[in-house]
Design an enzyme around this catalytic site. Structure first.
Site, short mmCIF file in Angstrom:
data_model
loop_
_atom_site.label_atom_id
_atom_site.label_comp_id
_atom_site.label_asym_id
_atom_site.label_seq_id
_atom_site.Cartn_x
_atom_site.Cartn_y
_atom_site.Cartn_z
CD GLU A 96 -2.99 1.14 0.63
OE1 GLU A 96 -2.74 1.36 -0.57
OE2 GLU A 96 -4.14 1.06 1.08
CG ASP A 97 -0.82 4.88 -1.49
OD1 ASP A 97 -1.50 4.25 -0.65
OD2 ASP A 97 -1.32 5.74 -2.23
CG ASP A 100 -4.92 9.47 6.71
OD1 ASP A 100 -4.57 9.75 7.86
OD2 ASP A 100 -5.59 10.24 6.01
CG PHE A 150 -3.04 15.34 0.97
CD1 PHE A 150 -3.95 14.36 1.37
CD2 PHE A 150 -2.74 15.45 -0.38
CE1 PHE A 150 -4.54 13.52 0.44
CE2 PHE A 150 -3.32 14.60 -1.31
CZ PHE A 150 -4.22 13.65 -0.90
NE ARG A 163 -2.21 8.97 -9.58
CZ ARG A 163 -2.83 8.57 -8.48
NH1 ARG A 163 -2.17 8.06 -7.48
NH2 ARG A 163 -4.15 8.65 -8.38
P1 5GP Z 1 -6.99 5.45 4.72
O1 5GP Z 1 -8.12 4.55 4.32
O2 5GP Z 1 -5.92 4.75 5.53
O3 5GP Z 1 -7.50 6.69 5.39
O4 5GP Z 1 -6.35 6.00 3.41
C1 5GP Z 1 -5.67 5.20 2.52
C2 5GP Z 1 -5.65 5.78 1.13
O5 5GP Z 1 -5.92 7.19 1.11
C3 5GP Z 1 -4.30 5.62 0.55
O6 5GP Z 1 -4.19 4.42 -0.17
C4 5GP Z 1 -4.14 6.85 -0.34
O7 5GP Z 1 -4.63 6.56 -1.62
C5 5GP Z 1 -5.02 7.91 0.31
N1 5GP Z 1 -4.25 8.84 1.14
C6 5GP Z 1 -4.22 8.93 2.49
N2 5GP Z 1 -3.39 9.90 2.92
C7 5GP Z 1 -2.88 10.45 1.79
C8 5GP Z 1 -1.91 11.50 1.56
O8 5GP Z 1 -1.35 12.15 2.46
N3 5GP Z 1 -1.63 11.74 0.25
C9 5GP Z 1 -2.21 11.09 -0.79
N4 5GP Z 1 -1.85 11.43 -2.01
N5 5GP Z 1 -3.10 10.09 -0.60
C10 5GP Z 1 -3.42 9.78 0.68
#
Ligand code: 5GP
Length: 177
Positions: A96-97, A100, A150, A163
């Site tokens: 996963e990238d 959050d 972010f 990207r």
């Molecule tokens: P979560 O479900 O953990 O809140 O978020 C996961 C997804 O939200 C990640 O796979 C990503 O695509 C997006 N995301 C969360 N934080 C960031 C951020 O700081 N930057 C970007 N570009 N995407 C984020």
């Protein structure tokens, strides 16, 4: 006007990705495993990670989820691509990238375990952003921990842009398309 503040340079990322690849290969020993990327944000990390591995018998696959609108999670995780390989009884590492709130990862873990019955699942994330965590997700391999920015670049977007930046940073000021 906007500016991009750099958090991690190309060199820092390359060094850390190599360390993660070495650690994963060591932990997997001689066992077979499948690496699964959650698109789109992880695509650059994933391709560098697999090319940093010595083994040539690893299998790869992709899933795709959507949850973000602008800079915040909608909380509803939509799966837009499912696995194409049969991973039943195989060891899987989900890549996963960024984690959050943790909602995407916990949704994916639950779904993949139920629907595809792997032997074991591990999680590898490039960036851990723990400040807004809503679920208790255990990550086995973490690239870097970040503050509540972010972040963009190295695969991560803001409104589908940025990207292709080779480094990871965050936007300051006002960004207008
Ligand atoms: P979560 O479900 O953990 O809140 O978020 C996961 C997804 O939200 C990640 O796979 C990503 O695509 C997006 N995301 C969360 N934080 C960031 C951020 O700081 N930057 C970007 N570009 N995407 C984020």
């Amino acid at each position: 006007m906007f500016e991009i503040k750099k958090l991690f340079s190309e060199e820092q990322i390359a060094r850390r990705v190599k360390e993660l690849a070495n650690q994963i290969e060591k932990d997997m020993d001689n066992e077979e495993f499948v690496l699964v990327a959650n698109l789109k944000g992880s695509f650059i990390f994933f391709s560098d990670l697999i090319r940093s591995m010595e083994r040539q018998d690893i299998e790869i696959d992709f899933v795709s989820t959507e949850s973000y609108e602008g800079e915040s999670s909608s909380g509803v995780i939509k799966m837009t691509r499912d696995l194409s390989l049969d991973i039943r009884d195989k060891k899987v590492i989900l890549v996963e990238d960024i984690v959050d709130t943790g909602l995407t990862l916990s949704h994916l873990i639950h779904y993949i375990k139920e629907a595809h019955q792997p032997k074991e699942m591990r999680f590898c994330v490039l960036l851990d952003k723990p400040s807004k965590r809503k679920t208790d997700v255990k990550m086995d391999y973490v690239g870097f921990t970040v503050e509540d920015y972010f972040v963009i670049g190295y695969g991560l977007d803001y409104q589908e842009k940025f990207r292709n930046l080779p480094y990871i940073g965050f936007l300051t000021g006002e960004y207008k398309e």
